[in-house]
Write a protein that holds these residues in place. Structure first.
Motif, PDB file in Angstrom:
ATOM      1  N   SER A   1       0.829  -1.204   0.000  1.00  0.00           N
ATOM      2  CA  SER A   1       0.000   0.000   0.000  1.00  0.00           C
ATOM      3  C   SER A   1       0.860   1.249   0.000  1.00  0.00           C
ATOM      4  CB  SER A   1      -0.925   0.012   1.218  1.00  0.00           C
ATOM      5  OG  SER A   1      -0.193   0.319   2.397  1.00  0.00           O
ATOM      6  N   THR A   2       0.250   2.343  -0.413  1.00  0.00           N
ATOM      7  CA  THR A   2       0.910   3.649  -0.364  1.00  0.00           C
ATOM      8  C   THR A   2       0.302   4.554   0.704  1.00  0.00           C
ATOM      9  OG1 THR A   2      -0.570   4.457  -2.102  1.00  0.00           O
ATOM     10  CG2 THR A   2       1.548   3.539  -2.802  1.00  0.00           C
ATOM     11  N   ASP A   3      -0.699   4.023   1.410  1.00  0.00           N
ATOM     12  CA  ASP A   3      -1.317   4.782   2.491  1.00  0.00           C
ATOM     13  C   ASP A   3      -1.282   3.964   3.769  1.00  0.00           C
ATOM     14  OD1 ASP A   3      -3.111   2.908   1.443  1.00  0.00           O
ATOM     15  OD2 ASP A   3      -4.842   3.980   2.240  1.00  0.00           O
ATOM     16  N   LYS A   4      -1.552   4.620   4.891  1.00  0.00           N
ATOM     17  CA  LYS A   4      -1.465   3.967   6.194  1.00  0.00           C
ATOM     18  C   LYS A   4      -2.833   3.902   6.863  1.00  0.00           C
ATOM     19  CE  LYS A   4       3.184   5.871   7.081  1.00  0.00           C
ATOM     20  NZ  LYS A   4       3.983   6.681   8.035  1.00  0.00           N
ATOM     21  N   MET A   5      -3.024   2.884   7.675  1.00  0.00           N
ATOM     22  CA  MET A   5      -4.237   2.748   8.470  1.00  0.00           C
ATOM     23  C   MET A   5      -3.993   1.718   9.567  1.00  0.00           C
ATOM     24  SD  MET A   5      -6.690   0.745   5.690  1.00  0.00           S
ATOM     25  CE  MET A   5      -6.719   2.169   4.615  1.00  0.00           C
ATOM     26  N   PRO A   6      -4.872   1.621  10.585  1.00  0.00           N
ATOM     27  CA  PRO A   6      -4.710   0.627  11.648  1.00  0.00           C
ATOM     28  C   PRO A   6      -4.825  -0.804  11.111  1.00  0.00           C
ATOM     29  CG  PRO A   6      -6.172   2.398  12.347  1.00  0.00           C
ATOM     30  CD  PRO A   6      -5.960   2.579  10.880  1.00  0.00           C
ATOM     31  N   TRP A   7      -4.515  -1.772  11.975  1.00  0.00           N
ATOM     32  CA  TRP A   7      -4.468  -3.170  11.514  1.00  0.00           C
ATOM     33  C   TRP A   7      -5.838  -3.658  11.045  1.00  0.00           C
ATOM     34  CZ3 TRP A   7      -6.569  -7.951  12.094  1.00  0.00           C
ATOM     35  CH2 TRP A   7      -5.840  -9.029  11.601  1.00  0.00           C
ATOM     36  N   ALA A   8      -6.885  -3.455  11.820  1.00  0.00           N
ATOM     37  CA  ALA A   8      -8.216  -3.961  11.448  1.00  0.00           C
ATOM     38  C   ALA A   8      -8.681  -3.365  10.122  1.00  0.00           C
ATOM     39  CB  ALA A   8      -9.229  -3.663  12.556  1.00  0.00           C
ATOM     40  N   GLU A   9      -8.473  -2.078   9.936  1.00  0.00           N
ATOM     41  CA  GLU A   9      -8.847  -1.439   8.678  1.00  0.00           C
ATOM     42  C   GLU A   9      -7.978  -1.931   7.532  1.00  0.00           C
ATOM     43  OE1 GLU A   9      -8.724  -0.071  11.543  1.00  0.00           O
ATOM     44  OE2 GLU A   9     -10.462   1.245  11.837  1.00  0.00           O
TER      45      GLU A   9
ATOM     46  N   LEU B   1       1.167  -1.468  18.545  1.00  0.00           N
ATOM     47  CA  LEU B   1      -0.222  -1.226  18.923  1.00  0.00           C
ATOM     48  C   LEU B   1      -1.102  -1.337  17.676  1.00  0.00           C
ATOM     49  CD1 LEU B   1       0.380   1.899  21.199  1.00  0.00           C
ATOM     50  CD2 LEU B   1      -0.156  -0.432  21.979  1.00  0.00           C
ATOM     51  N   CYS B   2      -2.209  -2.043  17.785  1.00  0.00           N
ATOM     52  CA  CYS B   2      -3.028  -2.339  16.612  1.00  0.00           C
ATOM     53  C   CYS B   2      -3.686  -1.103  16.006  1.00  0.00           C
ATOM     54  CB  CYS B   2      -4.104  -3.371  16.960  1.00  0.00           C
ATOM     55  SG  CYS B   2      -3.426  -5.008  17.357  1.00  0.00           S
ATOM     56  N   PHE B   3      -3.769  -0.002  16.755  1.00  0.00           N
ATOM     57  CA  PHE B   3      -4.354   1.202  16.181  1.00  0.00           C
ATOM     58  C   PHE B   3      -3.288   2.111  15.555  1.00  0.00           C
ATOM     59  CE2 PHE B   3      -3.884   1.982  20.794  1.00  0.00           C
ATOM     60  CZ  PHE B   3      -3.002   3.063  20.776  1.00  0.00           C
ATOM     61  N   THR B   4      -2.032   1.632  15.509  1.00  0.00           N
ATOM     62  CA  THR B   4      -0.974   2.392  14.845  1.00  0.00           C
ATOM     63  C   THR B   4      -1.235   2.430  13.337  1.00  0.00           C
ATOM     64  OG1 THR B   4       0.614   1.633  16.505  1.00  0.00           O
ATOM     65  CG2 THR B   4       1.511   2.554  14.468  1.00  0.00           C
ATOM     66  N   ASN B   5      -1.068   3.581  12.732  1.00  0.00           N
ATOM     67  CA  ASN B   5      -1.222   3.700  11.285  1.00  0.00           C
ATOM     68  C   ASN B   5       0.051   3.209  10.594  1.00  0.00           C
ATOM     69  OD1 ASN B   5      -3.866   4.796  11.098  1.00  0.00           O
ATOM     70  ND2 ASN B   5      -3.095   6.801  11.669  1.00  0.00           N
ATOM     71  N   CYS B   6      -0.060   2.104   9.883  1.00  0.00           N
ATOM     72  CA  CYS B   6       1.070   1.520   9.164  1.00  0.00           C
ATOM     73  C   CYS B   6       0.663   1.231   7.723  1.00  0.00           C
ATOM     74  CB  CYS B   6       1.518   0.213   9.819  1.00  0.00           C
ATOM     75  SG  CYS B   6       2.115   0.379  11.518  1.00  0.00           S
ATOM     76  N   TYR B   7       1.673   1.026   6.873  1.00  0.00           N
ATOM     77  CA  TYR B   7       1.400   0.513   5.540  1.00  0.00           C
ATOM     78  C   TYR B   7       0.946  -0.942   5.679  1.00  0.00           C
ATOM     79  CZ  TYR B   7       4.037   4.634   4.030  1.00  0.00           C
ATOM     80  OH  TYR B   7       4.483   5.916   3.833  1.00  0.00           O
ATOM     81  N   ARG B   8       0.609  -1.586   4.593  1.00  0.00           N
ATOM     82  CA  ARG B   8       0.126  -2.970   4.648  1.00  0.00           C
ATOM     83  C   ARG B   8       0.573  -3.733   3.409  1.00  0.00           C
ATOM     84  NH1 ARG B   8      -3.432   0.649   3.555  1.00  0.00           N
ATOM     85  NH2 ARG B   8      -4.708   0.563   1.665  1.00  0.00           N
ATOM     86  N   ILE B   9       0.633  -5.047   3.549  1.00  0.00           N
ATOM     87  CA  ILE B   9       0.934  -5.929   2.424  1.00  0.00           C
ATOM     88  C   ILE B   9      -0.230  -6.907   2.285  1.00  0.00           C
ATOM     89  CG2 ILE B   9       2.542  -7.590   1.430  1.00  0.00           C
ATOM     90  CD1 ILE B   9       4.719  -6.443   3.214  1.00  0.00           C
ATOM     91  N   CYS B  10      -0.895  -6.869   1.140  1.00  0.00           N
ATOM     92  CA  CYS B  10      -1.999  -7.780   0.855  1.00  0.00           C
ATOM     93  C   CYS B  10      -1.496  -8.935  -0.002  1.00  0.00           C
ATOM     94  CB  CYS B  10      -3.138  -7.068   0.123  1.00  0.00           C
ATOM     95  SG  CYS B  10      -3.823  -5.638   1.008  1.00  0.00           S
ATOM     96  N   GLU B  11      -2.185 -10.065   0.095  1.00  0.00           N
ATOM     97  CA  GLU B  11      -1.746 -11.269  -0.614  1.00  0.00           C
ATOM     98  C   GLU B  11      -2.962 -12.011  -1.169  1.00  0.00           C
ATOM     99  OE1 GLU B  11       0.798 -15.260   0.584  1.00  0.00           O
ATOM    100  OE2 GLU B  11      -0.653 -14.445   2.020  1.00  0.00           O
ATOM    101  N   LEU B  12      -2.826 -12.532  -2.374  1.00  0.00           N
ATOM    102  CA  LEU B  12      -3.821 -13.449  -2.922  1.00  0.00           C
ATOM    103  C   LEU B  12      -3.121 -14.438  -3.829  1.00  0.00           C
ATOM    104  CD1 LEU B  12      -4.395 -12.541  -6.123  1.00  0.00           C
ATOM    105  CD2 LEU B  12      -5.785 -10.806  -5.042  1.00  0.00           C
ATOM    106  N   THR B  13      -3.790 -15.539  -4.121  1.00  0.00           N
ATOM    107  CA  THR B  13      -3.226 -16.581  -4.952  1.00  0.00           C
ATOM    108  C   THR B  13      -3.271 -16.200  -6.424  1.00  0.00           C
ATOM    109  OG1 THR B  13      -3.930 -18.261  -3.359  1.00  0.00           O
ATOM    110  CG2 THR B  13      -3.373 -19.038  -5.564  1.00  0.00           C
ATOM    111  N   VAL B  14      -2.200 -16.514  -7.155  1.00  0.00           N
ATOM    112  CA  VAL B  14      -2.173 -16.257  -8.600  1.00  0.00           C
ATOM    113  C   VAL B  14      -3.338 -16.978  -9.269  1.00  0.00           C
ATOM    114  CG1 VAL B  14      -0.873 -16.706 -10.721  1.00  0.00           C
ATOM    115  CG2 VAL B  14       0.311 -15.905  -8.678  1.00  0.00           C
TER     116      VAL B  14
END
Length: 223
Positions: free
Chosen positions: A98-106, A207-220
């Motif tokens: 991602s290029t944006d940040k948000m908490p873990w649940a989001e 902390l889970c409410f920390t705004n971080c980038y994210r890495i998403c994954e899916l199967t080819v």
């Protein structure tokens, strides 16, 4: 006298109305034919596309554009390996930084909205690929964090989002991590600038409410 004028007035209105209606009839006919042709062409296109590209229906469920490359399997069968446009392929998975940040649940919710989930890391090769890719991203920050699909906010036990058993999966915690488990219950890949050489041990719990980038994954997707 007024009655005679009224009769004349009413009598002259009829032809004008008839001329107006006769002038509109060709336009009504033209518009009706145009609508019918449009519906017919649309139906034909839908039938054609359904018949010719039915094998790609799975690709349009969660993304609008896909990038496919020809892949030759071990049995020498030619298939197309596809990832959403803007994602990067490694082995049989597609990844999104991602290029944006948000908490873990989001973050997990955002990945789910794209038909994926926060990344589950299963091997040294996968960890090294993701860490090196994260280091490539230009940033002026001293350190950056990318959420992964590992959390302990349920019952205080670390658990992967796809239910992969935690103790049987590969783990790449930084020395001394995880700590402060009473509060920091979400995991992230931790990158200190683009010169950090610590490839295999860079996970950090935050902390889970920390705004971080994210890495998403899916199967080819193979088609």
């Amino acid at each position: 006298m007024m009655n005679h004028q009224e009769r004349v007035s009413h009598g002259t209105a009829g032809p004008a109305e008839e001329r107006s209606c006769s002038w509109l009839k060709p336009w009504v006919f033209f518009i009706s034919v145009l609508v019918i042709k449009t519906v017919f062409v649309t139906v034909c296109l839908v039938v054609f596309l359904h018949g010719s590209y039915g094998q790609y229906k799975i690709l349009i469920q969660n993304a609008t554009e896909w990038h496919c490359v020809l892949n030759i399997s071990a049995g020498k069968e030619e298939v197309w390996a596809c990832c959403p446009k803007g994602w990067r392929r490694f082995q049989e998975k597609c990844y999104y930084l991602s290029t944006d940040k948000m908490p873990w649940a989001e973050s997990e919710q955002n990945c789910s909205g794209m038909g994926s989930h926060l990344v589950v890391i299963n091997s040294d090769d996968e960890q090294e690929f993701l860490f090196n890719w994260a280091k490539e991203v230009p940033t002026k920050a001293y350190e950056t964090k990318y959420y992964i699909g590992l959390t302990a906010y349920v019952n205080g036990q670390w658990q992967w989002v796809d239910q992969t058993p935690y103790k049987k999966a590969a783990m790449f915690w930084k020395p001394g991590e995880p700590n402060l488990l009473f509060a920091e219950k979400c995991a992230a890949i931790h990158v200190k600038g683009n010169r950090d050489s610590n490839t295999y041990s860079n996970w950090n719990n935050v902390l889970c409410f920390t705004n971080c980038y994210r890495i998403c994954e899916l199967t080819v997707k193979f088609v």
